[in-house]
Design a protein around this motif. Sequence first.
Motif, mmCIF file in Angstrom:
data_model
loop_
_atom_site.group_PDB
_atom_site.id
_atom_site.type_symbol
_atom_site.label_atom_id
_atom_site.label_comp_id
_atom_site.label_asym_id
_atom_site.label_seq_id
_atom_site.Cartn_x
_atom_site.Cartn_y
_atom_site.Cartn_z
ATOM 1 N N ARG A 87 4.420 4.978 -4.887
ATOM 2 C CA ARG A 87 4.712 3.685 -5.511
ATOM 3 C C ARG A 87 3.805 2.580 -4.959
ATOM 4 O O ARG A 87 3.437 1.649 -5.680
ATOM 5 C CB ARG A 87 6.188 3.322 -5.314
ATOM 6 N N LYS A 91 1.089 0.243 -7.119
ATOM 7 C CA LYS A 91 0.995 -1.222 -7.076
ATOM 8 C C LYS A 91 -0.423 -1.682 -6.731
ATOM 9 O O LYS A 91 -0.982 -2.565 -7.379
ATOM 10 C CB LYS A 91 1.984 -1.787 -6.054
ATOM 11 N N HIS A 104 3.991 -3.553 1.098
ATOM 12 C CA HIS A 104 4.616 -2.881 -0.044
ATOM 13 C C HIS A 104 5.625 -1.794 0.323
ATOM 14 O O HIS A 104 6.702 -1.736 -0.256
ATOM 15 C CB HIS A 104 3.536 -2.283 -0.948
#
Length: 388
Positions: A87, A91, A104
């Motif tokens: 993920r 991003k 993140h």
Amino acid sequence: MTPKSPETNLEDRITGSLVGAAVGDALGGPVEGYSPDQILERHAGRVHGIVGPWNGDAWRTARPIAPYHKGDGHVTDDTLMTHALIRVYAKVRDHLDAYAIADHLVPDLMTTPRWIPELEQEALPLHRVFLAEKWLVTRLHYAHVDPREAGVGNIVNCGAAMYMAPVGLVNAANPRAAYTEALDIAGAHQSSYGREAAAVFAAAVAAACTPNATPDSVVTACLSQAKDGTRTAILKVCEAAQHHTDFESALKPLREAVAPYDTVGPDYRSPSLAARRPSRVHAIEELPIALGMLLVADGDYRRAVLGAVNYGRDCDSIATMAGALAGALGSPPPETWAKQVSEASRLDLWEPATTLTEVTQEIYERDVRRHETHKAAVTALGGPRCAD
């Protein structure tokens, strides 16, 4: 090794590696922490597939410090962290560094409830991950430590290595680049041989994605990058593995080969006082054993992962790594296992692979443009001088 289909492409390798890692994780979870002999007694033989919790229906209370439903096809924190890292790639859509972990990954662990198979409920991933992973939140969110140094002081274990497969896949066929990127990323989480193992595992996955790669070529790539005790442990374990074609006969010799470099000691649940401390002469146990089992199995997914599972000790992480490597080599997990794990864990095991494939393509195209820009600049400067 099980022959690869000529149609096996990078997307197949990424899918095989990530799904293979998750399936290995789920198979190893219920016997994690036990010895091969204990596993043999508990299951009246070796584990050959998905099994239930070690303590049966008492899984929630038998070990209050770890009230997790390990077994029945449930993935563990190895897979949760792997998917979390993907993920982050989704991003950033470029190569990562320690700052990407702080910016993140840590917020993802802290703020977004997700289905946690071992808890059988939605919860923050932070509430499931091990203390060595909670360290990320403590150091990066609360203490505001420089992300490149945040791993210093954490226990030295496989915590960072267990979820580094995506780094190897993003750098497919470029082990040195994978090693370098993972070394930076893992600095936020680990130090010493724990950080080194994360980088070497990423290099191994990248090497496995090379056309015509074999278990031997993967090990060679690892040895070309690995330093200190990590390199020696890999060398000794893989030398021992060369004498075996069946995991049963390899269980004891591989443990004996890695024991001088493993700081945990013979009783996995009662680590020695020297355990998990920084050292230049030691190594985590999981990566050398995963590579050893890959050699014993000649790259075959089922045999490599079952060898890792029945080895015991930290076998969910060992099987995660062995599964990732076999899948990247082109030997995917059995479809029945993958389907069972996906359904039991309530996770789409294929979606993260689709996402990472798209991101990998974008990063590769960006790398090509960066290389061309650099090449043009050096050419404009007259190019590197040639020897007379």
